[in-house]
Design an enzyme around this catalytic site. Structure first.
Site, mmCIF file in Angstrom:
data_model
loop_
_atom_site.group_PDB
_atom_site.id
_atom_site.type_symbol
_atom_site.label_atom_id
_atom_site.label_comp_id
_atom_site.label_asym_id
_atom_site.label_seq_id
_atom_site.Cartn_x
_atom_site.Cartn_y
_atom_site.Cartn_z
ATOM 1 N N ARG A 60 59.867 49.020 44.453
ATOM 2 C CA ARG A 60 61.056 49.973 44.742
ATOM 3 C C ARG A 60 61.091 50.682 46.217
ATOM 4 N NH1 ARG A 60 59.947 53.477 39.924
ATOM 5 N NH2 ARG A 60 58.041 53.137 40.973
ATOM 6 N N LYS A 164 47.735 40.190 31.698
ATOM 7 C CA LYS A 164 47.393 40.939 30.550
ATOM 8 C C LYS A 164 47.564 42.480 30.727
ATOM 9 C CE LYS A 164 43.340 43.135 31.771
ATOM 10 N NZ LYS A 164 42.097 43.693 31.505
ATOM 11 N N HIS A 194 41.880 36.168 33.872
ATOM 12 C CA HIS A 194 41.159 35.649 35.079
ATOM 13 C C HIS A 194 39.830 35.556 34.813
ATOM 14 C CE1 HIS A 194 40.466 40.246 35.147
ATOM 15 N NE2 HIS A 194 39.161 39.947 35.500
ATOM 16 N N LYS A 198 37.062 32.006 36.354
ATOM 17 C CA LYS A 198 35.670 32.447 36.907
ATOM 18 C C LYS A 198 34.942 30.931 36.969
ATOM 19 C CE LYS A 198 35.439 37.260 36.169
ATOM 20 N NZ LYS A 198 35.284 37.992 37.401
ATOM 21 N N GLU A 232 30.247 47.763 32.850
ATOM 22 C CA GLU A 232 30.765 48.028 34.321
ATOM 23 C C GLU A 232 30.030 49.478 34.727
ATOM 24 O OE1 GLU A 232 34.868 48.129 35.258
ATOM 25 O OE2 GLU A 232 35.396 46.991 33.287
ATOM 26 N N ASP A 251 41.454 46.182 26.087
ATOM 27 C CA ASP A 251 41.313 45.702 27.467
ATOM 28 C C ASP A 251 40.426 44.566 27.784
ATOM 29 O OD1 ASP A 251 42.251 46.514 30.055
ATOM 30 O OD2 ASP A 251 40.471 47.170 30.883
ATOM 31 N N HIS A 256 39.832 38.873 27.568
ATOM 32 C CA HIS A 256 38.730 38.250 28.136
ATOM 33 C C HIS A 256 37.616 37.644 27.049
ATOM 34 C CE1 HIS A 256 40.788 39.642 31.255
ATOM 35 N NE2 HIS A 256 40.309 40.703 31.429
ATOM 36 N N LYS A 356 32.675 51.075 30.041
ATOM 37 C CA LYS A 356 32.618 51.564 31.533
ATOM 38 C C LYS A 356 31.591 52.264 31.478
ATOM 39 C CE LYS A 356 37.520 50.614 32.593
ATOM 40 N NZ LYS A 356 37.159 49.781 33.538
HETATM 41 N N1 LIG Z 1 45.029 46.239 38.729
HETATM 42 C C1 LIG Z 1 44.112 45.517 38.371
HETATM 43 O O1 LIG Z 1 43.008 45.289 38.799
HETATM 44 C C2 LIG Z 1 44.440 44.419 37.320
HETATM 45 C C3 LIG Z 1 43.546 43.778 36.725
HETATM 46 C C4 LIG Z 1 43.988 42.930 35.625
HETATM 47 C C5 LIG Z 1 45.268 43.006 35.164
HETATM 48 N N2 LIG Z 1 46.191 43.979 35.659
HETATM 49 C C6 LIG Z 1 47.471 43.972 35.197
HETATM 50 O O2 LIG Z 1 48.365 43.477 36.256
HETATM 51 C C7 LIG Z 1 49.753 44.538 36.359
HETATM 52 C C8 LIG Z 1 49.884 45.111 37.410
HETATM 53 O O3 LIG Z 1 48.709 46.244 37.493
HETATM 54 P P1 LIG Z 1 48.762 46.971 38.694
HETATM 55 O O4 LIG Z 1 47.475 47.966 38.554
HETATM 56 O O5 LIG Z 1 48.845 46.402 40.187
HETATM 57 O O6 LIG Z 1 50.106 47.996 38.695
HETATM 58 P P2 LIG Z 1 50.533 49.171 39.466
HETATM 59 O O7 LIG Z 1 49.547 49.551 40.780
HETATM 60 O O8 LIG Z 1 50.979 50.122 38.689
HETATM 61 O O9 LIG Z 1 51.729 48.424 40.253
HETATM 62 C C9 LIG Z 1 52.859 48.009 39.750
HETATM 63 C C10 LIG Z 1 54.060 48.374 40.933
HETATM 64 O O10 LIG Z 1 55.254 47.948 40.493
HETATM 65 C C11 LIG Z 1 56.225 48.717 41.181
HETATM 66 N N3 LIG Z 1 57.567 49.132 40.165
HETATM 67 C C12 LIG Z 1 57.162 50.145 39.236
HETATM 68 N N4 LIG Z 1 58.254 50.310 38.468
HETATM 69 C C13 LIG Z 1 59.277 49.321 39.241
HETATM 70 C C14 LIG Z 1 60.565 49.161 39.005
HETATM 71 N N5 LIG Z 1 61.482 49.804 38.221
HETATM 72 N N6 LIG Z 1 61.137 48.256 39.661
HETATM 73 C C15 LIG Z 1 60.490 47.645 40.827
HETATM 74 N N7 LIG Z 1 59.065 47.939 41.028
HETATM 75 C C16 LIG Z 1 58.365 48.808 40.315
HETATM 76 C C17 LIG Z 1 55.560 49.932 41.904
HETATM 77 O O11 LIG Z 1 55.664 50.168 43.208
HETATM 78 P P3 LIG Z 1 56.752 51.016 43.680
HETATM 79 O O12 LIG Z 1 56.554 52.425 43.299
HETATM 80 O O13 LIG Z 1 56.898 50.703 45.103
HETATM 81 O O14 LIG Z 1 58.212 50.567 42.817
HETATM 82 C C18 LIG Z 1 53.904 49.677 41.537
HETATM 83 O O15 LIG Z 1 53.186 49.820 42.673
HETATM 84 C C19 LIG Z 1 49.607 45.176 34.830
HETATM 85 O O16 LIG Z 1 50.154 44.344 33.927
HETATM 86 C C20 LIG Z 1 48.069 45.262 34.565
HETATM 87 O O17 LIG Z 1 47.855 45.346 33.243
HETATM 88 C C21 LIG Z 1 45.953 44.589 36.627
#
Ligand SMILES: NC(=O)c1ccc[n+]([C@@H]2O[C@H](COP(=O)([O-])OP(=O)(O)OC[C@H]3O[C@@H](n4cnc5c(N)ncnc54)[C@H](OP(=O)(O)O)[C@@H]3O)[C@@H](O)[C@H]2O)c1
Lengths: 505, 316
Positions: A60, A164, A194, A198, A232, A251, A256, A356
């Protein structure tokens, strides 16, 4: 006309990734900047990303393409693994990186996206990979938005990669699958785990099925038990709010670690093809015994870390982490004993633990073999050192080591354990691709071997759901382990009941 | 270089080297080894270049390298030396190259295979790299080629293309770096036929034209032409000229024309029915060719099929 390209030569010519558009939803998020963009940049650097490929990121926040590129450049510099950053490669890469601001609940946005996809059709053949890197609650709205705008079908292929968690319980996993399948056929849905990307997890298959010596031992006659550890040392690192909704069981274990267990325990597939490998993995997941309510208390352990001290640092307890409720009941540690109900594994415990703020960061699989049937060197010799142990290390130093007993030099027959080590990455002097590089490339090439399938997701929920329900009901006395320790004492007791102890990895 | 040269002596020197490396390091050293690579080179060949190639390749294929440097001449003599190269891993070191250099004369060549055999790493594959194709033709060298499971030559270095290709075909276990060198061309050509439109036109293909350097096509041009023509009924034409080994490829049929033209230093222009696009094209260096060949898991079925066809083209 030949049906297939007669010039393909899998042995020597790299699999071709067709030109395509990659649309990342959640482009401002953590996963995109830590993993996805660095992985795509690396693929471009190694010329494994066709030059026609275009990347559109959506979130956004109203920023320009230039701002977005600058942000991603800084992130790539920071998070690129085992690789130098090359300005020239980035300059070429960022020309293909665009930012499309918009709210994913807004139908207008999909119309704009559709127009952009149309523009690039001539160079990409209309192929599009949609990557859902948003919060899980957005998966269904995005897929519905794509469907309603007619973007899930087109001139080329249309695939969707889902991160996930695939639901937060059995029911929601089923409902998510149904919603996804209303718009995309199952073969175009790529559920990413992921861990399966690996290198060492893939190497487990090579190790088991390409070496004749291990597979004959790979059963209940020779293997005493298996320990899978994913520890971790860090805490929730600012993701406390998200984490307290899920916990270690959901989680890590549900996806995994059960996938890793399936890779260790599955039967060999007749051929190394996506559907047969996934069939075998799914079959194994379905053979894991679903714990009965009376067994859950003895065969599983939930934990949550309290404050602790490591070296000179004081570490906060989970309930004091930012964004976490002061009385949160979240499991930051989960351990479970699983059994596989088939002829190969009947009666062999598979112990899984994850958490963790444990003593160190390590993920490994330890196969404990039975002791020699007769202690001809006397009790002391064999018992002290323990039986043979095969350890497959997934991170941080990927490798395999085998522990066996050897005679101490000199007089007498005193034995001591020695370890034969194979370090995966360094032995071949080649940089190993990160899991996201492998998986993104596979998705573009249409190879789903390392992705999970609907039936696998549901099978692992079948196993985990009763535990999750039981834990939700129970009133545990949290916190029950100190930050920086190896977890709750109850976890040691869980193994002690069967005469086993956790390794110190 | 040691004065008395026997396999036992050389192995002892190697053992001593590991022990010294181990002592010098608090954590000891690990050793990784996946094969023995025997390199046969003429004494006058650029030693630094060969070292560089080996160092880069061995990092990916941890091996024992036995470098046999042969000098013209009739006096019987052997000299040897050993060295090891380590890489750091975490806080330990790992030996990835252990190199034995043996210098000998043409006259002592008949004794070399027995010596080399005693120095190979037990139970692991032996690969023989002949830096000059002449080794394949030397009768006293035949036992050496027999002890290797795989022999690698570069037929582009041979004076008589037809003779060397026939020799490769006779031996059965020889891999040719000239074939390896066309992998980038094959990759681009194969990718073009991932396109359904192009694939449809393949059955109507009637001419394959290869532009090459020199009067006669070299092994690389012959291989590429034979491979491209194999699934079709197309005629092959060669167009000689100045410049490098392979310059362009044209595939033609009624209403269909696909041309690949090298654009040095790193581009390839692909023109389909008049529509041009530029693709990145990287030719492999010396060590990359060897690296690719060592990574091949076994017999190269495609090469085995193409070789007789390339010989037929060379025979005209
Ligand atoms: N982070 C990790 O290392 C990790 C690892 C494994 C899996 N995952 C999975 O990957 C997915 C993403 O994780 P994340 O940690 O990257 O999430 P995040 O940091 O919350 O990122 C999601 C992004 O989506 C955007 N967003 C939120 N609401 C929105 C809307 N209504 N319309 C358009 N954009 C919107 C936000 O940016 P704006 O504020 O600019 O809109 C936000 O930065 C999740 O399902 C998580 O479970 C993450």
């Amino acid at each position: 006309m030949p049906e297939t390209n007669p010039y393909l030569d899998a042995m020597r010519l790299e699999r071709g990734v067709p030109p395509c558009v990659i649309v990342i939803f959640g482009a401002n998020g953590d996963l995109t900047k830590r993993k996805l963009i660095p992985a795509l940049y690396r693929l471009a650097m190694e010329r494994r990303l066709p030059p026609e490929c275009v990347i559109y990121g959506n979130s956004r926040t109203p920023i320009t393409d230039e701002d977005y590129r600058g942000k991603m450049k800084a992130a790539t510099r920071q998070f690129l693994e085992q690789s130098d950053f090359d300005e020239e490669v980035w300059a070429d890469f960022e020309r293909r990186l665009y930012y499309l601001p918009g709210d994913l609940s807004d139908p207008e946005f999909y119309a704009t996206l559709g127009a952009r996809l149309k523009e690039s059709e001539t160079t990409t053949g209309g192929n599009v990979l949609f990557y859902l890197s948003t919060q899980p609650s957005h998966y269904v709205p995005v897929v519905q938005g794509l469907g309603a705008a007619g973007l899930a079908r087109g001139k080329g292929w249309r695939r969707v990669v889902v991160e996930k968690p695939f639901g937060h319980n059995l029911e929601s996993a089923g409902s998510l699958n149904r919603e996804l399948q209303k718009v995309f056929p199952e073969r175009e849905i790529y559920r990413i785990d992921h861990y399966l990307g690996k290198e060492t997890v893939q190497n487990v298959l090579a190790f088991r099925f390409a070496n004749g010596i291990f597979e004959p031992l790979w059963n209940r006659r020779y293997i005493n038990h298996v320990q899978i550890t994913a520890a971790e040392s860090i805490g929730v690192e600012g993701r406390g709010e998200y984490y307290q909704q899920s916990g270690a069981l959901r989680d890590m274990i549900q996806n995994h670690l059960l996938q890793v267990m399936a890779t260790i325990a599955m039967e060999p597939s007749a051929v190394f093809e996506p559907s047969s490998v996934r069939d075998e993995r799914a079959k194994l997941l379905r053979s894991i015994r679903v714990p009965k309510s009376g067994e859950i208390d003895v065969d599983t352990v939930a934990g949550q870390y309290g404050p602790g001290r490591v070296g000179t640092s004081d570490l906060a307890g989970f309930r004091h982490e930012p964004g976490v409720h002061p009385e949160a009941r979240t499991d930051t540690y989960a351990a479970a004993t699983f059994f596989v109900d088939n002829w190969r594994w009947a009666g062999v415990p598979f112990y899984i633990r994850t958490g963790k703020r444990l003593a160190k960061r390590i993920t490994d699989i330890a196969i404990h073999f039975n002791s020699a049937p007769l202690a001809i060197f006397g009790d002391g010799a064999g018992q002290v050192a323990g039986p043979n142990l095969l350890v497959i290390r997934i991170q941080p130093e990927e490798g395999i080591s085998l522990r066996f007993l050897s005679k101490n030099p000199g007089a007498g027959m005193r034995l001591r354990p020695v370890s034969m080590d194979f370090q995966y990455g360094s032995s071949f002097g080649v940089r190993t691709p990160t899991a996201y590089e492998t998986l993104l490339e596979d998705a573009m090439a249409g190879d789903a071997t390392l992705y999970t399938r609907q039936d696998m997701v549901e099978a692992s929920w079948q196993v985990v759901q009763p535990i999750a329900d039981h834990w939700d009901e129970a009133k545990y006395n949290f916190p029950n382990y100190d930050a920086g320790s190896w977890g709750p004492q109850a976890s040691d007791a869980m193994l002690a009941r069967r005469g086993h102890v956790w390794r110190v990895p | 270089m040691s004065a008395i040269v026997t396999p036992e002596r050389i192995l002892k020197d190697l053992q001593q080297l590991w022990a010294d490396l181990g002592k010098a390091d608090e954590y000891g050293v690990l050793r990784a080894c996946s094969m023995t690579v025997v390199v046969a080179a003429d004494e006058e060949e650029d030693a630094a270049g060969l070292e560089e190639t080996l160092a880069r390749v061995m990092q990916r294929h941890p091996s024992r390298a036995i470098v046999l440097r042969v000098r013209d001449g009739g006096d019987v003599y052997f000299e040897s030396g050993v060295k090891a190269v380590c890489w750091p891993i975490g806080n330990r070191k790992q030996i990835c190259i252990e190199e034995i250099e043996i210098r000998c004369s043409d006259a002592s060549l008949p004794d070399a295979p027995r010596m080399v055999l005693a120095l190979t790493v037990p139970d692991l594959p032996v690969v023989l790299v002949c830096r000059s194709p002449r080794w394949l033709m030397v009768p006293s060298f035949a036992p050496m080629t027999a002890l290797a499971g795989r022999v690698i030559v570069d037929s582009r270095r041979a004076e008589n293309t037809l003779a060397i290709l026939r020799q490769i075909a006779r031996s059965g276990s020889v891999h040719d770096l000239a074939w390896t060198s066309i992998t980038p061309w094959r990759k681009h050509a194969a990718a073009a036929f991932d396109d359904a439109e192009n694939l449809r036109c393949l059955s109507t293909l009637n001419t394959v034209t290869i532009a090459h350097g020199g009067d006669k096509p070299g092994p690389a041009a012959l291989y590429l032409a034979a491979w491209l023509a194999a699934p079709t009924a197309a005629q092959v034409r060669f167009r000689g000229g100045a410049g490098c080994d392979l310059q362009s490829v044209m595939l033609e049929g009624p209403g269909f024309q696909l041309e690949f033209t090298l654009q040095p230093p790193s581009g390839l222009c692909v023109v389909r029915n008049g529509l041009a696009k530029k693709e990145a094209f990287v030719l492999s260096s010396d060590w990359e060719l060897l690296d690719e060949e060592l990574a091949m898991p076994g017999r190269d079925r495609v090469f085995a099929e193409v070789l007789p066809k390339a010989i037929a083209l060379a025979e005209g």
